[in-house]
Write a protein that holds these residues in place. Structure first.
Motif, mmCIF file in Angstrom:
data_model
loop_
_atom_site.group_PDB
_atom_site.id
_atom_site.type_symbol
_atom_site.label_atom_id
_atom_site.label_comp_id
_atom_site.label_asym_id
_atom_site.label_seq_id
_atom_site.Cartn_x
_atom_site.Cartn_y
_atom_site.Cartn_z
ATOM 1 N N CYS A 50 -5.499 2.252 -3.152
ATOM 2 C CA CYS A 50 -3.905 1.724 -3.038
ATOM 3 C C CYS A 50 -4.001 0.193 -1.809
ATOM 4 O O CYS A 50 -3.865 -0.541 -2.121
ATOM 5 N N LEU B 265 2.653 1.717 -3.464
ATOM 6 C CA LEU B 265 1.515 2.236 -4.364
ATOM 7 C C LEU B 265 1.351 3.589 -4.465
ATOM 8 O O LEU B 265 1.073 3.891 -5.211
ATOM 9 N N SER C 201 2.530 6.706 -7.190
ATOM 10 C CA SER C 201 0.825 7.532 -7.451
ATOM 11 C C SER C 201 1.776 8.518 -7.670
ATOM 12 O O SER C 201 2.221 9.808 -6.886
ATOM 13 N N GLU D 170 0.801 -1.570 0.159
ATOM 14 C CA GLU D 170 -0.282 -0.290 -0.254
ATOM 15 C C GLU D 170 0.295 1.309 0.253
ATOM 16 O O GLU D 170 0.663 2.081 -0.104
#
Length: 306
Positions: free
Chosen positions: A106, A89, A93, A86
């Motif tokens: 995420c 990610l 982004s 998480e």
């Protein structure tokens, strides 16, 4: 100046300088929030303990509780890995206008990735068993498959690679590479998580082996120490930076043996199936199936002093 005075007066200034330097090169809040290397090592330990109960554990485990022990290790590591995925990610982004939506998406994607990974564990376990069997078949010094599992660096490296490769294929950044470099530290075998490796894979001895990101290796391949499956050169963009995502490393087909010190380079280089590549070969072009590639036999001089 006395040390205590210096610590009190100067350390805050040095700490501030280091903080500022780090902010110029990467987002310090991201790395502080990630703090992932040791957690990834722990996850790998638990995952491999689940794949091979008792092998990576500090103490013997109760045979009647194997199912519970495997389940607990998978549950704990699944949650830890979900949290790390998480974070990477979110860091990856590029959209910053709706952080709540990004974080939610995420988190959901991270959970999906962990489910996909652990669903593949029975398949990964079976693949690693073929690697263990290939090690036993390919090494006359091997006494048992248990000895191979407990002591061979090839199995150590490939067991980590097969987990890291699945995460790489699922689009997870950073984490697979940390896993592969951990295996590199442990064994001296450097396999990029992007490399695709078939069943019954064996690296004899292992030290100094390098397998690049876009390399593909078929089934029943055996390589020896010091082998490099690498790139010839890097295509550059207009700014002189390497172009990412292009095929750079060779393809090795089924039933190939590559002896110690061989170097095989290039994304358009293919070693045909059932070939043998001799020691210390430098190869930058393809060879057809059933080939034998070797250097001319040297002529050593032997001088008898008696």
């Amino acid at each position: 100046m006395k040390l205590n005075d210096w610590l009190n007066n100067e350390i805050p200034n040095i700490a501030k300088s280091l903080e500022d330097i780090n902010k110029n090169y990467f987002f310090i809040e991201k790395t502080i929030g990630f703090a992932g290397k040791e957690t990834i090592y722990k996850i790998l330990h638990n995952f491999r303990s689940a794949l091979f109960p008792g092998v990576y554990d500090k103490y013997p485990i109760d045979e009647t509780r194997v199912n519970i022990i495997i389940g607990n290790k998978l549950r704990t590591s699944a949650l830890d890995l979900r949290d790390l995925i998480e974070k990477v990610l979110i860091n990856k982004s590029s959209v910053k206008d709706n952080l709540h939506t990004i974080n939610t998406d995420c988190k959901i994607r991270a959970g999906e990735i962990v489910i996909q990974l652990i669903n593949k564990f029975p398949e990964i376990r079976k693949k690693i068993q073929t690697d263990i069997q290939a090690s036993y078949n390919g090494d006359p010094a091997a006494i048992s498959t248990e000895e191979i599992l407990l002591s061979y660096p090839s199995v150590e490296a490939i067991s980590i690679h097969r987990i890291a490769h699945e995460l790489y294929n699922l689009g997870v950044p950073i984490i697979p590479r940390i896993m592969s470099e951990y295996a590199h530290q442990l064994t001296g075998i450097d396999i990029h998580p992007g490399a695709s490796i078939g069943e019954y894979f064996f690296i004899d001895h292992g030290t100094g082996v390098v397998i690049g990101e876009t390399c593909t290796i078929g089934k029943n391949v055996k390589i020896y120490q010091g082998v490099t499956l690498g790139a010839k050169s890097f295509p550059l963009d207009e700014q002189g930076n390497p172009i990412k995502g292009v095929k750079r490393h060779p393809d090795i087909e089924d039933n190939v043996v590559i002896y110690a010190g061989a170097t095989i380079l290039g994304g358009d280089t293919k070693i045909g199936h059932n070939s043998m590549i001799g020691g210390n070969i430098w190869l930058t072009r393809s060879v057809p199936p059933y080939s034998k590639v070797y250097n001319s036999q040297p002529s050593p001089k032997i001088k008898n002093e008696h």
